[in-house]
Enzyme design. Structure first.
Site, PDB file in Angstrom:
ATOM      1  N   TRP A 128      18.742  47.857  60.234  1.00  0.00           N
ATOM      2  CA  TRP A 128      17.602  47.537  59.170  1.00  0.00           C
ATOM      3  C   TRP A 128      18.204  47.865  57.790  1.00  0.00           C
ATOM      4  CZ3 TRP A 128      17.546  49.797  64.007  1.00  0.00           C
ATOM      5  CH2 TRP A 128      16.493  49.242  64.876  1.00  0.00           C
ATOM      6  N   ARG A 129      18.798  46.841  57.240  1.00  0.00           N
ATOM      7  CA  ARG A 129      19.593  47.226  55.929  1.00  0.00           C
ATOM      8  C   ARG A 129      19.100  46.062  54.962  1.00  0.00           C
ATOM      9  NH1 ARG A 129      25.950  46.537  57.334  1.00  0.00           N
ATOM     10  NH2 ARG A 129      26.045  47.728  55.307  1.00  0.00           N
ATOM     11  N   ALA A 172      34.723  52.972  63.010  1.00  0.00           N
ATOM     12  CA  ALA A 172      35.332  53.724  62.128  1.00  0.00           C
ATOM     13  C   ALA A 172      36.827  53.869  62.008  1.00  0.00           C
ATOM     14  CB  ALA A 172      34.729  55.150  61.368  1.00  0.00           C
ATOM     15  N   GLY A 221      28.930  54.462  57.113  1.00  0.00           N
ATOM     16  CA  GLY A 221      29.156  53.124  56.404  1.00  0.00           C
ATOM     17  C   GLY A 221      30.613  53.029  56.347  1.00  0.00           C
ATOM     18  N   GLY A 277      50.328  47.970  65.952  1.00  0.00           N
ATOM     19  CA  GLY A 277      50.893  48.279  65.035  1.00  0.00           C
ATOM     20  C   GLY A 277      50.365  47.909  63.620  1.00  0.00           C
ATOM     21  N   GLY A 322      39.282  51.674  61.315  1.00  0.00           N
ATOM     22  CA  GLY A 322      39.798  50.997  60.178  1.00  0.00           C
ATOM     23  C   GLY A 322      39.686  51.777  59.137  1.00  0.00           C
ATOM     24  N   ASP A 323      38.438  52.344  58.843  1.00  0.00           N
ATOM     25  CA  ASP A 323      38.108  52.839  57.568  1.00  0.00           C
ATOM     26  C   ASP A 323      38.805  54.420  57.448  1.00  0.00           C
ATOM     27  OD1 ASP A 323      36.041  51.154  57.738  1.00  0.00           O
ATOM     28  OD2 ASP A 323      34.590  52.318  58.765  1.00  0.00           O
ATOM     29  N   ASN A 379      32.732  55.988  55.195  1.00  0.00           N
ATOM     30  CA  ASN A 379      33.576  56.923  56.067  1.00  0.00           C
ATOM     31  C   ASN A 379      35.045  56.948  55.185  1.00  0.00           C
ATOM     32  OD1 ASN A 379      31.428  56.380  57.728  1.00  0.00           O
ATOM     33  ND2 ASN A 379      32.264  54.407  58.641  1.00  0.00           N
TER      34      ASN A 379
HETATM   35  P1  ADP Z   1      39.370  47.975  62.554  1.00  0.00           P
HETATM   36  O1  ADP Z   1      38.624  49.095  62.935  1.00  0.00           O
HETATM   37  O2  ADP Z   1      39.181  47.624  61.071  1.00  0.00           O
HETATM   38  O3  ADP Z   1      39.040  46.694  63.228  1.00  0.00           O
HETATM   39  P2  ADP Z   1      41.876  48.229  64.116  1.00  0.00           P
HETATM   40  O4  ADP Z   1      41.197  47.906  65.192  1.00  0.00           O
HETATM   41  O5  ADP Z   1      43.034  47.322  63.590  1.00  0.00           O
HETATM   42  O6  ADP Z   1      40.990  47.762  62.674  1.00  0.00           O
HETATM   43  O7  ADP Z   1      42.320  49.621  63.911  1.00  0.00           O
HETATM   44  C1  ADP Z   1      42.414  50.431  62.694  1.00  0.00           C
HETATM   45  C2  ADP Z   1      43.613  51.339  62.931  1.00  0.00           C
HETATM   46  O8  ADP Z   1      43.073  52.237  63.954  1.00  0.00           O
HETATM   47  C3  ADP Z   1      44.849  50.731  63.553  1.00  0.00           C
HETATM   48  O9  ADP Z   1      45.626  50.566  62.702  1.00  0.00           O
HETATM   49  C4  ADP Z   1      45.269  52.018  64.348  1.00  0.00           C
HETATM   50  O10 ADP Z   1      45.867  52.783  63.465  1.00  0.00           O
HETATM   51  C5  ADP Z   1      43.912  52.796  64.911  1.00  0.00           C
HETATM   52  N1  ADP Z   1      43.632  52.190  66.379  1.00  0.00           N
HETATM   53  C6  ADP Z   1      42.803  51.459  66.553  1.00  0.00           C
HETATM   54  N2  ADP Z   1      42.746  51.009  67.929  1.00  0.00           N
HETATM   55  C7  ADP Z   1      43.667  52.206  68.541  1.00  0.00           C
HETATM   56  C8  ADP Z   1      44.189  52.435  69.989  1.00  0.00           C
HETATM   57  N3  ADP Z   1      43.756  52.102  70.926  1.00  0.00           N
HETATM   58  N4  ADP Z   1      45.064  53.353  69.935  1.00  0.00           N
HETATM   59  C9  ADP Z   1      45.778  53.803  68.970  1.00  0.00           C
HETATM   60  N5  ADP Z   1      45.213  53.689  67.548  1.00  0.00           N
HETATM   61  C10 ADP Z   1      44.264  52.848  67.595  1.00  0.00           C
END
Ligand code: ADP
Length: 323
Positions: free
Chosen positions: A120-121, A270, A47, A245, A272-273, A51
């Site tokens: 299912w939440r 996960a 979740g 970035g 972003g988490d 995470n």
């Molecule tokens: P969320 O999962 O919340 O949608 P993101 O897609 O922006 O967020 O990804 C969160 C973090 O994961 C990014 O800030 C980056 O550090 C890392 N990340 C995501 N995709 C990649 C990738 N293809 N290569 C390297 N790092 C990645």
């Protein structure tokens, strides 16, 4: 932001569910042979906020992390409680519902690596957390929540949540927030905008995601996100944008931290988490924002090269240097 204290207490609020994931990719054969091994499922617990709790604790073992949620009286809830113990996440704020169970979601991978989710939440114990905890009091240095933590509550509990946040802030707690917009959890986009905006206005540290802001507010770049957040008085804003970035805005200074692109992504669940957990761990350990973003990005990059939300402890320690 003076958060250099590796022993700070953090309370992370939200929902952890049972995750069922097919252990093999679905194919036309497996769909026909529905009683073969191709239908085996792997069970775990995940979740968004959970995470983050797990990765924060892994990055900074000296931190004290309590997970605030409600679970059921079912055997899966017992297993989750045990799992939290293994992750050394404090369970003092895990409340029990006598009538509701743990939420559950299932992921299906197809041959192209695309994933489909079923949930299912709606009736889970966690949707009742603030009703069940009935004003139980606690103190913390940091309180972390996401848009999903808010979305799963009814309006009455949302109001109670913001009363809780006000009382925590009055006692000196800082608030960290990730909007994590999931349209299906909200009754309308307007509702989501309202509550997300309200949470941002309470936050000291915010983790807007480019995709979330595009879907929820139609923002197409960092400037639009930062200008939307301008009147919210957030001390530190860390905007994630996949491999493009990380943009940081703090004390009117903006900078971009590059992210090394992972080419062989296995599962972005996960990302972003994990980033948030790594970032906060590094900040708590006294690292500067730019260094913390690089560290968080490294944690996220590692997580997306393995299947599932929570990767094994061994895989984690093989790639991530301790703080
Ligand atoms: P969320 O999962 O919340 O949608 P993101 O897609 O922006 O967020 O990804 C969160 C973090 O994961 C990014 O800030 C980056 O550090 C890392 N990340 C995501 N995709 C990649 C990738 N293809 N290569 C390297 N790092 C990645």
């Amino acid at each position: 932001m003076s958060i250099v204290d590796t022993n700070q207490r953090m309370v992370i609020f939200g929902e952890c569910m049972v995750e069922l994931r097919s252990t093999q990719r679905e194919s036309s054969v497996s769909i026909r042979d529905e009683n073969t091994d191709n239908n085996l499922m792997a069970k775990s617990f995940a979740g968004d906020t959970y995470n983050t709790a797990v990765y924060l604790k892994r990055c900074l073992p000296s931190s004290s992390i309590s997970y605030l949620t409600a679970i059921g009286a079912d055997f899966l809830s017992d297993e989750l409680l045990f799992k939290m113990g293994e992750h050394e996440i404090n369970t003092d704020l895990v409340f029990r519902s006598s009538s509701r169970n743990l939420g559950l979601y299932m992921i299906r991978n197809d041959n192209e690596g695309e994933r489909t989710f079923a949930y299912w939440r709606n009736q889970s114990a966690a949707t009742q957390t603030l009703n069940i905890m009935k004003g139980a009091e606690f103190a913390c240095d940091w309180f972390y929540l996401s848009g999903i933590s808010i979305a799963i509550l009814d309006d009455e509990q949302r109001a109670t949540l913001f009363e809780l946040i006000s009382s925590l802030k009055a006692k000196g707690s800082k608030i960290a927030f990730d909007p994590n917009y999931r349209a299906r959890l909200w009754s309308s986009q307007e509702d989501a905008k309202y509550w997300t905006g309200k949470a941002y206005a309470e936050a000291d540290l915010a983790f807007p995601g480019a995709d979330d802001h595009l879907m929820l507010f139609g923002h197409t770049n960092a400037d639009e996100i930062f200008s939307y957040l301008a009147d919210k008085q957030i001390e530190e804003i860390v905007m994630k944008n996949g491999a493009v970035g990380v943009h940081i805005l703090r004390q009117q200074e903006q900078c971009i931290v590059p992210v090394e692109r992972v080419e062989q992504v296995v599962d972005t669940t996960a990302a972003g988490d994990a980033f948030n957990g790594g970032y906060m761990a590094a900040r708590l350990a006294g690292r500067k924002p730019v260094e913390s973003a690089s560290y968080g990005a490294k944690v996220a990059a590692t997580v997306i090269t393995y299947p599932g939300a929570i990767i094994s402890g061994d895989a984690f320690t093989n790639h991530i240097p301790s703080l």
